[in-house]
Write a protein that holds these residues in place. Structure first.
Motif, PDB file in Angstrom:
ATOM      1  N   ILE A 196       2.777  -5.157   2.773  1.00 53.96           N
ATOM      2  CA  ILE A 196       4.106  -4.636   2.346  1.00 53.96           C
ATOM      3  C   ILE A 196       4.182  -4.590   0.813  1.00 53.96           C
ATOM      4  O   ILE A 196       4.168  -3.576   0.353  1.00 53.96           O
ATOM      5  N   LYS A 197       3.216  -5.565   0.041  1.00 52.63           N
ATOM      6  CA  LYS A 197       3.402  -5.518  -1.637  1.00 52.63           C
ATOM      7  C   LYS A 197       2.491  -4.399  -1.773  1.00 52.63           C
ATOM      8  O   LYS A 197       2.744  -3.740  -2.866  1.00 52.63           O
ATOM      9  N   ARG A 198       1.185  -4.194  -1.088  1.00 53.51           N
ATOM     10  CA  ARG A 198       0.231  -2.969  -1.632  1.00 53.51           C
ATOM     11  C   ARG A 198       1.364  -1.801  -1.437  1.00 53.51           C
ATOM     12  O   ARG A 198       1.257  -0.735  -2.404  1.00 53.51           O
ATOM     13  N   ALA A 199       1.801  -1.357  -0.284  1.00 54.16           N
ATOM     14  CA  ALA A 199       2.529  -0.215  -0.090  1.00 54.16           C
ATOM     15  C   ALA A 199       3.679   0.002  -1.217  1.00 54.16           C
ATOM     16  O   ALA A 199       3.833   1.036  -1.872  1.00 54.16           O
ATOM     17  N   TYR A 200       4.330  -1.030  -1.541  1.00 51.31           N
ATOM     18  CA  TYR A 200       5.487  -1.137  -2.403  1.00 51.31           C
ATOM     19  C   TYR A 200       4.942  -0.688  -3.908  1.00 51.31           C
ATOM     20  O   TYR A 200       5.615  -0.007  -4.490  1.00 51.31           O
ATOM     21  N   GLU A 201       3.559  -1.216  -4.210  1.00 50.47           N
ATOM     22  CA  GLU A 201       3.105  -0.820  -5.422  1.00 50.47           C
ATOM     23  C   GLU A 201       2.471   0.576  -5.573  1.00 50.47           C
ATOM     24  O   GLU A 201       2.339   1.145  -6.396  1.00 50.47           O
ATOM     25  N   GLU A 202       1.761   0.929  -4.276  1.00 54.88           N
ATOM     26  CA  GLU A 202       1.057   2.310  -4.316  1.00 54.88           C
ATOM     27  C   GLU A 202       1.740   3.605  -4.004  1.00 54.88           C
ATOM     28  O   GLU A 202       1.540   4.561  -4.126  1.00 54.88           O
TER      29      GLU A 202
END
Lengths: 389, 190
Positions: free
Chosen positions: B182-188
């Motif tokens: 979730i964090k990665r998709a939020y950032e990427e």
């Protein structure tokens, strides 16, 4: 108050869990299956003390409920559509034996053609069975109403069904402000039945033959009971509001004070109609909504009083009465308004059969037509919304 | 009565479009919103195109009809772009978020999209790396917040973490993988 995201079916099952009935006899049917399935898991997990009776049909489900209720138990079941239709014969028996059973009902169309989606044909088919009936607009009301229904039923000694719109509400997740288990327990109190088949020192007979000699008198008493039910429904709805902040009456008035162009609806479409009222008002119409909550007993006097100065009334029906006089709510409304002094122009729209969508624009068109009818008189007494012709 | 914020999810049966809508609704409620989450009420077949919906609002939601003019459309499977009316009802400021390796420019060019904002994220790739299998719906939750700011991300993460910990209490590595996805998709998301 614990807040949870639940579907309509989950909310109904949670209300059942908190009521913790003595007996649940049920047979699953789409779209009410989850209510029974979840409750069965509560039983398996030991969260309730309920005797769960897995039966082979809805006729048996209601029959088992009747037996359990006559024995003095607190009894709930859940069904929908063909399931309620299959119960039809025994629904009358539950009511006339004055057994306070509650049905968590999910409104679905009746076959044929076969269809699993929402309309109100199923519960409308039971409207003369002697059951009290609440149409919930959405899941919060369904949850609150099932808790109230248990108390109302056990107070007046009549069974009560609470229904939600199939899929539209039963499968839609929304925020539910739940009560604590103890709050529900305290609100409904301990059930002390007048009679119980299990109290052998106070024997009584259930359902004996009753011919020309007394049948009529017993039916007269049943009619009288239904007449006395409305004040109890109102009182319990008010008491619920005082305790938990959400008040319920026999019907709901939305922007009705200065309205002259009024829509009548029951179930989830009434919620959509609230948004339509807002938009119609932005367009300069004096739009209002009267939402039918309690269908049985039908609050005819109160409704007639709420409508007496209005100029045009459009009744939305999610089923037809097949009487050629429009939908069942329209027929009731005509009866309810017959005795008031001034004549109220009223027309009927059949909508949403078999789950056909109704949206804000559809209802705004009804209000717009109302503006025309107000000036020029009603052109089409009974019409359809959202139908291809 | 304000128009609620509306999201339409497109996926294929089995990809978790409905679960995504339910998870997103649940998490939105935890941040103080009134919510609705519901699937398209049709037959459920593995691989067939499916839709799911969310409504979010700061006040109780009365409307119960289907969603026709969403603010956001989320696509879990790019192959649906060719056959499904993906952008139907999206207004001028509408947001389209696609799970794909392509850039927003490439998606716009390939499908001839004008007037709407297109964002992309490789949610399938992220889920394979973080969770160990292709579950694009979980990272997409982060991407939706990333592009809409409709929810407070930190509050959302706190709630999701708590819920995953309860659901997978015997498998902490699954919780960790989901959180990272979730964090990665939020950032990427771009």
């Amino acid at each position: 108050m614990p807040m949870k995201a639940l579907t309509g079916n989950e909310a109904m099952a949670e209300a059942m869990r908190q009521i913790n009935p003595d007996v649940v006899a049920a047979y699953p049917i789409t779209p009410a299956t989850e209510v029974v399935q979840l409750f069965a898991s509560f039983v398996a997990d030991g969260l309730v003390d309920t005797e769960f009776v897995a039966v082979e049909s809805e006729h048996s489900a209601m029959s088992a409920c009747i037996g359990a209720s006559a024995a003095g138990g607190r009894v709930i079941t859940s069904t929908s559509s063909q399931g309620l239709a299959l119960m039809h014969e025994v629904l009358y028996i539950a009511a006339a034996l004055r057994l306070p059973i509650v049905i968590c009902e999910v409104n679905r169309s009746l076959s044929a053609p076969i269809n699993i989606h929402c309309d109100h044909s199923d519960t409308m088919g039971s409207r003369e069975s002697g059951w009290m009936h609440i149409f919930a607009e959405e899941s919060q009301e369904a949850y609150d109403s099932i808790i109230q229904a248990m108390k109302i039923a056990e107070h007046v000694y009549l069974p009560m069904m609470v229904s939600t719109d199939g899929f539209i509400i039963s499968h839609c997740m929304q925020r539910i402000d739940m009560l604590r288990d103890k709050e529900v327990k305290d609100f409904i109190g301990k059930y002390k039945p007048h009679h119980s088949l299990l109290l052998t020192d106070k024997p009584y007979t259930v359902g004996p033959l009753d011919l020309q000699d007394y049948y009529f008198e017993h039916k007269r008493q049943q009619i009288e009971t239904m007449m006395n039910a409305a004040p109890v429904i109102k009182k319990v709805g008010r008491e619920f509001g005082e305790k938990f902040g959400r008040y319920y009456g026999l019907f709901e008035e939305y922007k009705m004070r200065d309205a002259d162009n009024v829509v009548i609806a029951a179930g989830s479409a009434a919620g959509t109609a609230k948004a339509a009222v807002e938009e119609a008002r932005e367009k300069g119409m004096k739009a209002g909504l009267l939402r039918i909550r309690v269908m049985r007993p039908f609050p005819h006097k109160e409704i007639a009083n709420a409508l007496k100065d209005k100029k045009i009334i459009s009744v939305l029906d999610r089923s037809d009465s097949m009487s050629t006089m429009g939908g069942p709510i329209f027929v009731e409304m005509k009866s309810a308004l017959y005795d008031i002094k001034n004549h109220l122009p009223m027309c009927n729209y059949i909508y949403g059969l078999g789950g056909r969508e109704i949206d804000v624009e559809d209802i705004i068109r009804v209000f717009k037509r109302g503006e025309v009818y107000k000036e020029k008189g009603i052109e089409k007494k009974i019409d359809f919304v959202g139908l291809r012709e | 009565m304000k128009k609620p914020f509306e999201i339409r999810w497109h996926g294929r049966g089995g990809q978790g479009a409905k679960t995504a809508a339910l998870l997103f609704g649940d998490a939105a409620m935890a941040t103080g919103k009134y919510i609705q989450a519901f699937p398209e009420y049709g037959p459920e077949r593995m691989g067939a195109p499916v839709q799911a919906f969310n409504r979010l609002s700061d006040e109780p939601i009365h409307i119960h009809s289907g969603i026709k003019k969403p603010e956001v459309v989320v696509v879990l499977d790019e192959t649906l772009m060719k056959t499904q009316p993906i952008t139907e009802g999206l207004g001028k400021d509408g947001i389209l978020l696609v799970n794909t390796k392509s850039t927003p420019g490439e998606i716009k060019a390939t499908y001839g999209l004008k007037d709407i904002k297109v964002y992309t994220v490789d949610a399938s790739g992220i889920s394979k790396e973080t969770i160990g299998k292709e579950i694009p719906n979980t990272p997409m939750l982060g991407a939706v917040i990333g592009v809409t700011n409709v929810l407070d991300f930190d509050r959302f993460m706190r709630d999701v973490t708590e819920k995953l910990k309860i659901k997978f209490r015997n498998r902490p590595q699954i919780v960790e993988g989901n959180i990272r996805s979730i964090k990665r998709a939020y950032e990427e998301v771009a």
